[in-house]
Scaffold this motif. Structure first.
Motif, PDB file in Angstrom:
ATOM      1  N   TYR A 117       0.827  -1.207   0.000  1.00 33.14           N
ATOM      2  CA  TYR A 117       0.000   0.000   0.000  1.00 33.14           C
ATOM      3  C   TYR A 117       0.862   1.259   0.000  1.00 33.14           C
ATOM      4  N   LYS A 118       1.964   1.237   0.696  1.00 34.39           N
ATOM      5  CA  LYS A 118       2.849   2.406   0.684  1.00 34.39           C
ATOM      6  C   LYS A 118       3.441   2.633  -0.702  1.00 34.39           C
ATOM      7  N   ARG A 119       3.767   1.552  -1.394  1.00 38.92           N
ATOM      8  CA  ARG A 119       4.349   1.691  -2.731  1.00 38.92           C
ATOM      9  C   ARG A 119       3.316   2.163  -3.763  1.00 38.92           C
ATOM     10  N   MET A 120       2.040   2.013  -3.460  1.00 40.13           N
ATOM     11  CA  MET A 120       1.006   2.484  -4.391  1.00 40.13           C
ATOM     12  C   MET A 120       0.949   4.007  -4.488  1.00 40.13           C
ATOM     13  N   LYS A 121       1.420   4.715  -3.453  1.00 44.48           N
ATOM     14  CA  LYS A 121       1.421   6.180  -3.428  1.00 44.48           C
ATOM     15  C   LYS A 121       0.014   6.742  -3.678  1.00 44.48           C
ATOM     16  N   LEU A 122      -0.920   6.249  -2.896  1.00 42.91           N
ATOM     17  CA  LEU A 122      -2.307   6.665  -3.066  1.00 42.91           C
ATOM     18  C   LEU A 122      -2.513   8.147  -2.775  1.00 42.91           C
ATOM     19  N   GLN A 123      -1.584   8.763  -2.025  1.00 43.12           N
ATOM     20  CA  GLN A 123      -1.692  10.189  -1.764  1.00 43.12           C
ATOM     21  C   GLN A 123      -1.643  11.000  -3.055  1.00 43.12           C
ATOM     22  N   PHE A 178      -9.319   0.396 -18.505  1.00 45.03           N
ATOM     23  CA  PHE A 178      -8.135   0.388 -19.375  1.00 45.03           C
ATOM     24  C   PHE A 178      -6.857   0.215 -18.554  1.00 45.03           C
ATOM     25  N   HIS A 179      -6.730   0.984 -17.488  1.00 43.15           N
ATOM     26  CA  HIS A 179      -5.476   0.983 -16.739  1.00 43.15           C
ATOM     27  C   HIS A 179      -5.309  -0.247 -15.849  1.00 43.15           C
ATOM     28  N   SER A 180      -6.412  -0.845 -15.412  1.00 37.69           N
ATOM     29  CA  SER A 180      -6.323  -2.007 -14.526  1.00 37.69           C
ATOM     30  C   SER A 180      -6.315  -3.333 -15.278  1.00 37.69           C
ATOM     31  N   LEU A 181      -6.496  -3.293 -16.582  1.00 38.22           N
ATOM     32  CA  LEU A 181      -6.587  -4.532 -17.359  1.00 38.22           C
ATOM     33  C   LEU A 181      -5.391  -5.465 -17.164  1.00 38.22           C
ATOM     34  N   PRO A 182      -4.139  -4.999 -17.190  1.00 40.46           N
ATOM     35  CA  PRO A 182      -3.018  -5.927 -16.998  1.00 40.46           C
ATOM     36  C   PRO A 182      -3.067  -6.661 -15.663  1.00 40.46           C
ATOM     37  N   LYS A 183      -3.553  -5.998 -14.636  1.00 45.79           N
ATOM     38  CA  LYS A 183      -3.707  -6.646 -13.334  1.00 45.79           C
ATOM     39  C   LYS A 183      -4.841  -7.667 -13.370  1.00 45.79           C
ATOM     40  N   GLU A 184      -5.945  -7.325 -14.019  1.00 37.87           N
ATOM     41  CA  GLU A 184      -7.137  -8.162 -13.977  1.00 37.87           C
ATOM     42  C   GLU A 184      -7.040  -9.386 -14.878  1.00 37.87           C
ATOM     43  N   LEU A 185      -6.250  -9.305 -15.923  1.00 35.66           N
ATOM     44  CA  LEU A 185      -6.074 -10.472 -16.783  1.00 35.66           C
ATOM     45  C   LEU A 185      -5.374 -11.614 -16.053  1.00 35.66           C
ATOM     46  N   GLN A 188       1.667   7.459 -14.197  1.00 34.30           N
ATOM     47  CA  GLN A 188       3.017   7.787 -13.755  1.00 34.30           C
ATOM     48  C   GLN A 188       3.266   7.740 -12.253  1.00 34.30           C
ATOM     49  N   ASP A 189       2.262   7.466 -11.435  1.00 41.22           N
ATOM     50  CA  ASP A 189       2.477   7.553  -9.991  1.00 41.22           C
ATOM     51  C   ASP A 189       2.462   6.226  -9.248  1.00 41.22           C
ATOM     52  N   THR A 190       1.727   5.242  -9.731  1.00 40.60           N
ATOM     53  CA  THR A 190       1.433   4.071  -8.905  1.00 40.60           C
ATOM     54  C   THR A 190       1.903   2.761  -9.530  1.00 40.60           C
ATOM     55  N   VAL A 191       2.136   1.767  -8.656  1.00 36.68           N
ATOM     56  CA  VAL A 191       2.453   0.404  -9.104  1.00 36.68           C
ATOM     57  C   VAL A 191       1.261  -0.525  -8.865  1.00 36.68           C
ATOM     58  N   ARG A 192       0.124   0.041  -8.502  1.00 33.94           N
ATOM     59  CA  ARG A 192      -1.048  -0.752  -8.116  1.00 33.94           C
ATOM     60  C   ARG A 192      -1.521  -1.677  -9.233  1.00 33.94           C
ATOM     61  N   TYR A 193      -1.363  -1.259 -10.474  1.00 33.56           N
ATOM     62  CA  TYR A 193      -1.952  -2.023 -11.577  1.00 33.56           C
ATOM     63  C   TYR A 193      -0.901  -2.654 -12.484  1.00 33.56           C
ATOM     64  N   PRO A 220       1.288  -5.400 -14.476  1.00 32.36           N
ATOM     65  CA  PRO A 220       0.865  -6.669 -15.086  1.00 32.36           C
ATOM     66  C   PRO A 220       1.017  -7.842 -14.125  1.00 32.36           C
ATOM     67  N   GLY A 221       0.044  -8.732 -14.184  1.00 36.36           N
ATOM     68  CA  GLY A 221       0.087  -9.905 -13.327  1.00 36.36           C
ATOM     69  C   GLY A 221      -0.422  -9.676 -11.922  1.00 36.36           C
ATOM     70  N   GLY A 222      -0.784  -8.445 -11.606  1.00 39.60           N
ATOM     71  CA  GLY A 222      -1.295  -8.147 -10.273  1.00 39.60           C
ATOM     72  C   GLY A 222      -0.241  -8.111  -9.194  1.00 39.60           C
ATOM     73  N   VAL A 223       1.055  -7.972  -9.576  1.00 35.48           N
ATOM     74  CA  VAL A 223       2.133  -8.023  -8.574  1.00 35.48           C
ATOM     75  C   VAL A 223       2.134  -6.804  -7.658  1.00 35.48           C
ATOM     76  N   GLY A 224       1.524  -5.700  -8.084  1.00 33.45           N
ATOM     77  CA  GLY A 224       1.488  -4.511  -7.242  1.00 33.45           C
ATOM     78  C   GLY A 224       0.222  -4.369  -6.442  1.00 33.45           C
ATOM     79  N   PHE A 225      -0.702  -5.322  -6.621  1.00 38.36           N
ATOM     80  CA  PHE A 225      -2.013  -5.245  -5.974  1.00 38.36           C
ATOM     81  C   PHE A 225      -1.977  -5.961  -4.627  1.00 38.36           C
ATOM     82  N   VAL A 226      -2.834  -5.554  -3.713  1.00 33.70           N
ATOM     83  CA  VAL A 226      -2.916  -6.204  -2.404  1.00 33.70           C
ATOM     84  C   VAL A 226      -4.115  -7.142  -2.393  1.00 33.70           C
TER      85      VAL A 226
END
Length: 335
Positions: free
Chosen positions: A53-59, A227-234, A310-315, A317-323
Motif C-alpha cells: 500500500y505504501k508503494r502504491m502512493k495513493l496520496q 483500461f489501466h487495470s486490465l493488466p492486473k485483472e487479466l 506515472q504515480d502508482t504500481v497498483r496495476y 501486469p500480473g497483479g504483482v502490485g495489488f494487495v
C-alpha cells in the motif's frame, strides 16, 4: 494483441482530457501522513500488504483529484482514499453477508456511532474523517456523502460479487448498469463541492440533466479504470468486471478489438457529458456552482488518469502490485 504488448497509454495518454493536469502542493506531507497511518493504524494487514500500500502512493491520487484544496480540506479526503481502497480490496473474496455487515457498520459510524475498543484502525479512521469533514462542510453535505457511500457499496460491490464468485461477466447492458456503482466513484463526486464550500441544492442535484452529467462522469472514470487495470485483472480469472473483458465475451473478439470498442464507449460518454454541460445552461443563479462542480470533477478525471500512468504500481501486469486479501472477514465484523 498479447497481454504483454498492451499499454493503456496507447489509448488514454497523459493530457487526454480537456481539463488542466494539476497536483496539490501538500502531496509530500500527504505521503508522510499516509505512510504513518498504514504503519500505525492499519496493523490488521500483514507487513507485506502494508508495504504494498505504501508503494502504491495513493496520496498522489488524492492530490491530483483535489489539486486546489487546503491541507485541512485534503486531510480527511486522503484518509478516505486509503480507507476506501483498502476496504474494496479486502472485500475481494468476502460473502454477501460479510459485505452487508461492513457496509452497515461503516455507514453507522459515518452517521455518528463511535468505534468500539475491539475495532481496528479502519473503523477509527472513518470516525476521524467524519469529524474532520464536519469541521468545514455542512451536515447536508455529509448526509449526501454517506448516502453515496452506502449506495456504491449496496448497488456496486454487492451486486457484482455473484459474478466474481462465478468467474463470469454479465451481459454488456447489465455490466454498464452495475459498473456505474461498482467503480465506487459516487462518494468522490462530493469532493467537487469542498473547494467552493457550497453544496449543490437538492432541487439542482436531482435535476434530470444534472443526474445524467453525474452518471456520465462516473462512467468515464469506470472505463478509464478498466483500461489501466486490465493488466492486473487479466492475471485473475475472477476479475471479470472490466469493460474490455465484457466486450471480449459479448462479441467473441480479440483483446485489441475489445480495446477499440471500449475506447469508443469511453469517448461517446465523454462527448455526451461535454455536450450536455455546454448546451444546458438553465440552472439560473446556481449555474456558477454547477460550472465549478463540472470543472472540479474534470480535474479529477484528468488527475486520476495521470496517477495511473506515472504515480502508482497498483496495476502492474500480473497483479504483482495489488494487495490481494490474505484472509476472510470474521463474523464479528472486524477485519
Amino acid at each position: 494483441m498479447e497481454q504483454y504488448n498492451y499499454k493503456s497509454a496507447d489509448y488514454l495518454p497523459l493530457g487526454y482530457y480537456p481539463w488542466p493536469d494539476l497536483i496539490n502542493p501538500h502531496v509530500d506531507q500527504m505521503g508522510r501522513d499516509m505512510d504513518f497511518w498504514i504503519d500505525n493504524d492499519y496493523t490488521f494487514l500483514t507487513e507485506k500488504q502494508r508495504e504494498k500500500y505504501k508503494r502504491m502512493k495513493l496520496q498522489y491520487r488524492t492530490a491530483r483529484m483535489l489539486p486546489q484544496a487546503s491541507y485541512e480540506q485534503v486531510l480527511p479526503c486522503n484518509k478516505f482514499m486509503l480507507f476506501y481502497i483498502v476496504l474494496d480490496d479486502q472485500l475481494e473474496h468476502a460473502s454477501l453477508e460479510e459485505i452487508e455487515c461492513q457496509r452497515d457498520r461503516f455507514t453507522a459510524i459515518l452517521k455518528g456511532d463511535n468505534p468500539g475498543p475491539d475495532e481496528n484502525g479502519l473503523y477509527r479512521h472513518v470516525a476521524l474523517l467524519r469529524d474532520e469533514y464536519l469541521a468545514f462542510m455542512p451536515a447536508e453535505w455529509m448526509e449526501r456523502f454517506i448516502e453515496d457511500f452506502y449506495r456504491a457499496t449496496r448497488y456496486g460491490i454487492e451486486v457484482e460479487t455473484p459474478y466474481k464468485a462465478a468467474a463470469r461477466p454479465p451481459s454488456l447492458a447489465l455490466f454498464k448498469a452495475i459498473r456505474e456503482y461498482s467503480v465506487l466513484m459516487y462518494p468522490y463526486l462530493c469532493w467537487t463541492e469542498i473547494l467552493p464550500g457550497f453544496v449543490i441544492p437538492k432541487h439542482i442535484s436531482e435535476h434530470s440533466v444534472f443526474q445524467r452529467i453525474k452518471a456520465l462522469m462516473v462512467r468515464v472514470v469506470a472505463w478509464q479504470n478498466d483500461f489501466h487495470s486490465l493488466p492486473k485483472e487479466l492475471a485473475k480469472k475472477t476479475e471479470v468486471f472490466n469493460l474490455i473483458i465484457v466486450l471480449q465475451e459479448e462479441y467473441t473478439i480479440s483483446l485489441e478489438e475489445a480495446c477499440i470498442k471500449a475506447l469508443r464507449i469511453h469517448n461517446e460518454d465523454l462527448a455526451e457529458l461535454l455536450e450536455l454541460y455546454n448546451e444546458y445552461r438553465e440552472f439560473g443563479v446556481y449555474q456558477e456552482y454547477v460550472d465549478k462542480y463540472v470543472y472540479n470533477f474534470g480535474l479529477m478525471i484528468q488527475g486520476i488518469n495521470t496517477f495511473y500512468l506515472q504515480d502508482t504500481v497498483r496495476y502492474l501486469p500480473g497483479g504483482v502490485g495489488f494487495v490481494w486479501p490474505e484472509k476472510q472477514f470474521s463474523e464479528d465484523a472486524s477485519l
